[in-house]
Design a protein around this motif. Structure first.
Motif, PDB file in Angstrom:
ATOM      1  N   SER A 193       0.850  -1.186   0.000  1.00  0.00           N
ATOM      2  CA  SER A 193       0.000   0.000   0.000  1.00  0.00           C
ATOM      3  C   SER A 193       0.887   1.237   0.000  1.00  0.00           C
ATOM      4  CB  SER A 193      -0.897  -0.017   1.244  1.00  0.00           C
ATOM      5  OG  SER A 193      -1.799   1.052   1.238  1.00  0.00           O
ATOM      6  N   GLU A 194       0.426   2.313  -0.626  1.00  0.00           N
ATOM      7  CA  GLU A 194       1.288   3.478  -0.829  1.00  0.00           C
ATOM      8  C   GLU A 194       1.699   4.165   0.469  1.00  0.00           C
ATOM      9  OE1 GLU A 194      -0.144   7.561  -1.868  1.00  0.00           O
ATOM     10  OE2 GLU A 194      -1.883   6.484  -2.635  1.00  0.00           O
ATOM     11  N   GLY A 195       2.860   4.821   0.425  1.00  0.00           N
ATOM     12  CA  GLY A 195       3.361   5.574   1.564  1.00  0.00           C
ATOM     13  C   GLY A 195       4.436   6.544   1.132  1.00  0.00           C
ATOM     14  N   LEU A 196       4.993   7.251   2.106  1.00  0.00           N
ATOM     15  CA  LEU A 196       6.050   8.215   1.832  1.00  0.00           C
ATOM     16  C   LEU A 196       7.396   7.520   1.695  1.00  0.00           C
ATOM     17  CD1 LEU A 196       5.295  11.226   4.205  1.00  0.00           C
ATOM     18  CD2 LEU A 196       4.824  11.028   1.774  1.00  0.00           C
ATOM     19  N   PRO A 197       8.368   8.175   1.052  1.00  0.00           N
ATOM     20  CA  PRO A 197       9.707   7.585   0.957  1.00  0.00           C
ATOM     21  C   PRO A 197      10.263   7.293   2.349  1.00  0.00           C
ATOM     22  CG  PRO A 197       9.534   9.515  -0.458  1.00  0.00           C
ATOM     23  CD  PRO A 197       8.285   9.473   0.367  1.00  0.00           C
ATOM     24  N   PRO A 198      11.009   6.206   2.503  1.00  0.00           N
ATOM     25  CA  PRO A 198      11.575   5.889   3.822  1.00  0.00           C
ATOM     26  C   PRO A 198      12.583   6.915   4.298  1.00  0.00           C
ATOM     27  CG  PRO A 198      12.426   4.400   2.138  1.00  0.00           C
ATOM     28  CD  PRO A 198      11.321   5.184   1.497  1.00  0.00           C
ATOM     29  N   THR A 199      13.044   7.804   3.413  1.00  0.00           N
ATOM     30  CA  THR A 199      13.969   8.865   3.810  1.00  0.00           C
ATOM     31  C   THR A 199      13.247  10.041   4.448  1.00  0.00           C
ATOM     32  OG1 THR A 199      13.814   9.716   1.548  1.00  0.00           O
ATOM     33  CG2 THR A 199      15.689   8.307   2.063  1.00  0.00           C
ATOM     34  N   ASP A 200      11.910  10.057   4.390  1.00  0.00           N
ATOM     35  CA  ASP A 200      11.128  11.129   5.012  1.00  0.00           C
ATOM     36  C   ASP A 200      10.998  10.813   6.499  1.00  0.00           C
ATOM     37  OD1 ASP A 200       9.305  13.015   5.870  1.00  0.00           O
ATOM     38  OD2 ASP A 200       8.119  12.943   4.037  1.00  0.00           O
ATOM     39  N   VAL A 201      12.029  11.168   7.266  1.00  0.00           N
ATOM     40  CA  VAL A 201      12.080  10.766   8.676  1.00  0.00           C
ATOM     41  C   VAL A 201      11.099  11.558   9.532  1.00  0.00           C
ATOM     42  CG1 VAL A 201      14.464   9.976   8.547  1.00  0.00           C
ATOM     43  CG2 VAL A 201      13.999  12.369   9.106  1.00  0.00           C
ATOM     44  N   THR A 202      10.586  12.682   9.015  1.00  0.00           N
ATOM     45  CA  THR A 202       9.659  13.485   9.818  1.00  0.00           C
ATOM     46  C   THR A 202       8.265  12.884   9.825  1.00  0.00           C
ATOM     47  OG1 THR A 202       9.106  14.888   7.916  1.00  0.00           O
ATOM     48  CG2 THR A 202      10.948  15.583   9.309  1.00  0.00           C
ATOM     49  N   GLN A 203       7.915  12.160   8.778  1.00  0.00           N
ATOM     50  CA  GLN A 203       6.568  11.588   8.667  1.00  0.00           C
ATOM     51  C   GLN A 203       6.659  10.194   8.052  1.00  0.00           C
ATOM     52  OE1 GLN A 203       3.537  12.680   9.514  1.00  0.00           O
ATOM     53  NE2 GLN A 203       4.101  14.671  10.312  1.00  0.00           N
ATOM     54  N   PRO A 204       6.761   9.153   8.869  1.00  0.00           N
ATOM     55  CA  PRO A 204       6.839   7.799   8.309  1.00  0.00           C
ATOM     56  C   PRO A 204       5.473   7.271   7.889  1.00  0.00           C
ATOM     57  CG  PRO A 204       6.890   7.687  10.690  1.00  0.00           C
ATOM     58  CD  PRO A 204       6.850   9.156  10.331  1.00  0.00           C
ATOM     59  N   THR A 255      -2.380   8.227   7.195  1.00  0.00           N
ATOM     60  CA  THR A 255      -3.109   8.750   6.035  1.00  0.00           C
ATOM     61  C   THR A 255      -2.911  10.224   5.732  1.00  0.00           C
ATOM     62  OG1 THR A 255      -5.071   9.196   7.383  1.00  0.00           O
ATOM     63  CG2 THR A 255      -4.951   7.050   6.305  1.00  0.00           C
ATOM     64  N   ASP A 256      -2.406  11.034   6.660  1.00  0.00           N
ATOM     65  CA  ASP A 256      -2.372  12.460   6.349  1.00  0.00           C
ATOM     66  C   ASP A 256      -1.415  12.786   5.213  1.00  0.00           C
ATOM     67  OD1 ASP A 256       0.055  12.239   7.620  1.00  0.00           O
ATOM     68  OD2 ASP A 256      -0.337  13.764   9.148  1.00  0.00           O
ATOM     69  N   MET A 257      -0.449  11.876   4.952  1.00  0.00           N
ATOM     70  CA  MET A 257       0.474  12.099   3.844  1.00  0.00           C
ATOM     71  C   MET A 257      -0.209  12.029   2.485  1.00  0.00           C
ATOM     72  SD  MET A 257       0.931   8.940   2.241  1.00  0.00           S
ATOM     73  CE  MET A 257       0.316   7.310   2.673  1.00  0.00           C
ATOM     74  N   LEU A 258      -1.411  11.453   2.440  1.00  0.00           N
ATOM     75  CA  LEU A 258      -2.088  11.293   1.156  1.00  0.00           C
ATOM     76  C   LEU A 258      -2.501  12.620   0.555  1.00  0.00           C
ATOM     77  CD1 LEU A 258      -4.427   8.334   2.138  1.00  0.00           C
ATOM     78  CD2 LEU A 258      -2.335   8.203   0.795  1.00  0.00           C
ATOM     79  N   TYR A 259      -2.545  13.658   1.377  1.00  0.00           N
ATOM     80  CA  TYR A 259      -3.137  14.927   0.937  1.00  0.00           C
ATOM     81  C   TYR A 259      -2.165  16.100   1.060  1.00  0.00           C
ATOM     82  CZ  TYR A 259      -6.801  11.676   2.213  1.00  0.00           C
ATOM     83  OH  TYR A 259      -7.548  10.543   2.351  1.00  0.00           O
ATOM     84  N   ARG A 260      -0.869  15.827   1.139  1.00  0.00           N
ATOM     85  CA  ARG A 260       0.079  16.925   1.297  1.00  0.00           C
ATOM     86  C   ARG A 260       1.298  16.713   0.406  1.00  0.00           C
ATOM     87  NH1 ARG A 260       4.633  15.923   4.115  1.00  0.00           N
ATOM     88  NH2 ARG A 260       4.756  14.032   5.386  1.00  0.00           N
ATOM     89  N   GLY A 261       2.038  17.819   0.222  1.00  0.00           N
ATOM     90  CA  GLY A 261       3.291  17.760  -0.519  1.00  0.00           C
ATOM     91  C   GLY A 261       3.119  17.227  -1.931  1.00  0.00           C
ATOM     92  N   ALA A 262       4.096  16.467  -2.382  1.00  0.00           N
ATOM     93  CA  ALA A 262       4.081  15.931  -3.747  1.00  0.00           C
ATOM     94  C   ALA A 262       3.166  14.730  -3.889  1.00  0.00           C
ATOM     95  CB  ALA A 262       5.501  15.540  -4.166  1.00  0.00           C
ATOM     96  N   GLN A 263       2.763  14.104  -2.775  1.00  0.00           N
ATOM     97  CA  GLN A 263       2.050  12.827  -2.842  1.00  0.00           C
ATOM     98  C   GLN A 263       0.795  12.866  -3.711  1.00  0.00           C
ATOM     99  OE1 GLN A 263       3.806  10.549  -1.585  1.00  0.00           O
ATOM    100  NE2 GLN A 263       2.539   8.715  -1.488  1.00  0.00           N
TER     101      GLN A 263
END
Length: 446
Positions: A193-204, A255-263
């Motif tokens: 399932s989709e997620g942020l890059p593992p290098t995004d240490v502020t928001q896993p 889930t909040d990463m789904l609606y922010r930044g480049a995602q």
């Protein structure tokens, strides 16, 4: 205000009304006799669990089975099936011309973005990043496997603000083996399932699942259904606290990463995907992931206004151009220091790593490391083509080597719930009866 803003604002207004009602019910639940009457059902007790001795540089996981776990799973089976049969009209997946309905979305199952074929190569040289005693199952040695891939999209905006891409991979194995279901199998499944890059240490975000365990999943289903089922959750103070923690902490982080930044500017082929839960790696415990080789952010994809349509179009573009989609296969091995310190009510780290499906592991201490390459091309048929019967193809996290079996209560529930839900889904939405259709041709290549 645009129509997109209106749809999002409408969801938030509805959520505020639900929250206001929940607060009133929770206040009633503070009354001692009310709290006593509505028993606690959705919190787990690990107080009698003894931690395992940790004698390796990697973490040795420990699973814990609740005494009433079978009852929780049975209730989940009913809940999932009801979501399909009560929310969808019979044969909702079939269009008027007899093909598949392009806009069909099943609760929990999602919308098929497209059908892909290709290869997964596990590189023997890259496997050197794993300790020798963790070279197990799919990761024991290098090899190249034919792959059938089904990217799909879960859009559950009616109940929760979830609109998320997922990837299901089916590998053709060189020989029959006995899988973790104790069944003979010629394939192996990887579900992500989709997620942020593992290098995004502020928001896993996305590296853990929406729910910690099967109890939380049942709790959320009952709460969203309203009525007495929701009241039973909210009128017990401990269950109400669990629901609040799930909504404000676990669900938000997932889930909040789904609606922010480049995602929200990336189509399905440019996303990171995670196993969103722990799997055995021999005597250790791992997560796996797919890293996109190419990312080119485009127009914003609104989370509630038919977001699957843009991903479906992206699949069409890939198919028309005959282009290749490529990902790197990554593996993360848990270590004691990669698991956060237990908080009040938590078990030891070895249990948390196995039973807490929502838990993101520290990627500075335990990085995701490349072990292979996935290459995909679009199949030479349309996703609406019912004659292939690919909609009936089962995927399951337990269709894997026993050495790589899924861990934790949520995965133990999925083992039963997904099978039951598939039966109900095919019966109700597709009008299919057992024995269910098999793919009309080889699913691994066009």
């Amino acid at each position: 205000m645009t129509n997109e803003d209106t749809s999002w604002d409408a969801f938030e207004r509805k959520d505020k009304r639900r929250t206001a009602l929940a607060q009133k019910l929770m206040a009633l639940g503070e009354i001692p006799w009310v709290d006593w009457f509505f028993e606690t059902r959705f919190s787990r007790d690990f107080s009698n669990v003894t931690p395992l001795a940790q004698t390796k540089p990697y973490l040795i996981p420990q699973e814990v089975r609740d005494a009433d776990e079978d009852d929780i799973i049975a209730k989940l089976q009913t809940s999932f099936a009801n979501d399909t049969t009560e929310e969808l009209a019979p044969r909702a997946a079939i269009a008027a011309d007899g093909g598949l309905n392009y806009r069909f979305i099943d609760p929990h199952w999602g919308h098929t973005t497209g059908n892909m074929h290709g290869t997964l190569t596990v590189n023997d040289a890259d496997l050197g990043v794993l300790p020798d005693d963790l070279r197990a199952g799919l990761y024991a040695t290098g090899g190249t496997y034919e792959v059938f891939a089904r990217p799909n999209f879960l859009d559950d905006g009616k109940a929760l603000p979830i609109a998320i891409n997922r990837m299901s991979l089916k590998l053709k194995m060189p020989q029959t083996y006995t899988n973790a279901e104790e069944e003979e199998s010629e394939t192996l499944d990887l579900l992500l399932s989709e997620g942020l890059p593992p290098t995004d240490v502020t928001q896993p975000d996305g590296q853990g699942f929406f729910f910690r365990d099967a109890r939380q999943l049942l709790m959320a289903n009952e709460a969203k259904n309203g009525g007495f089922a929701a009241a039973r959750v909210l009128l017990d103070s401990q269950d109400a606290d669990t629901l609040t923690y799930w909504k404000e902490d676990i669900f938000k982080k997932a889930t909040d990463m789904l609606y922010r930044g480049a995602q929200p500017h990336l189509t399905w082929d440019q996303k990171y995907y995670f196993s969103v839960g722990p799997y055995a790696l021999g005597p250790g415990v791992m997560k796996f992931a797919l890293e996109p080789v190419t990312q080119t952010p485009g127009a914003h994809i609104h989370p509630l206004k038919h977001p699957y349509a843009r991903h479906f179009e992206a699949f069409g573009d890939i198919k028309q151009a005959g282009t290749e989609v490529q990902f790197n296969l990554l593996v993360q091995v848990a270590t004691p220091d990669a698991i956060r310190a237990p908080e009040p009510g938590d078990p030891s780290k070895d249990v948390m790593a196995a039973e807490y499906t929502d838990l993101a592991w520290n990627t500075d201490v335990a990085p995701f490391q490349k072990v292979g390459t996935l290459r995909l091309w679009a199949h030479d048929v349309t996703p609406q083509d019912a004659s292939t019967h690919w909609y009936a193809m089962p995927f399951g996290a337990w269709n894997t080597y026993p050495e790589n079996r899924p861990l934790g209560q949520l995965f133990r529930a999925r083992r039963q719930v997904h099978k039951h839900h598939r039966t109900q889904r095919l019966n109700h939405s597709f009008g299919a009866t057992a024995p269910f259709p098999t793919p009309g041709k080889c699913p691994f290549r066009a």
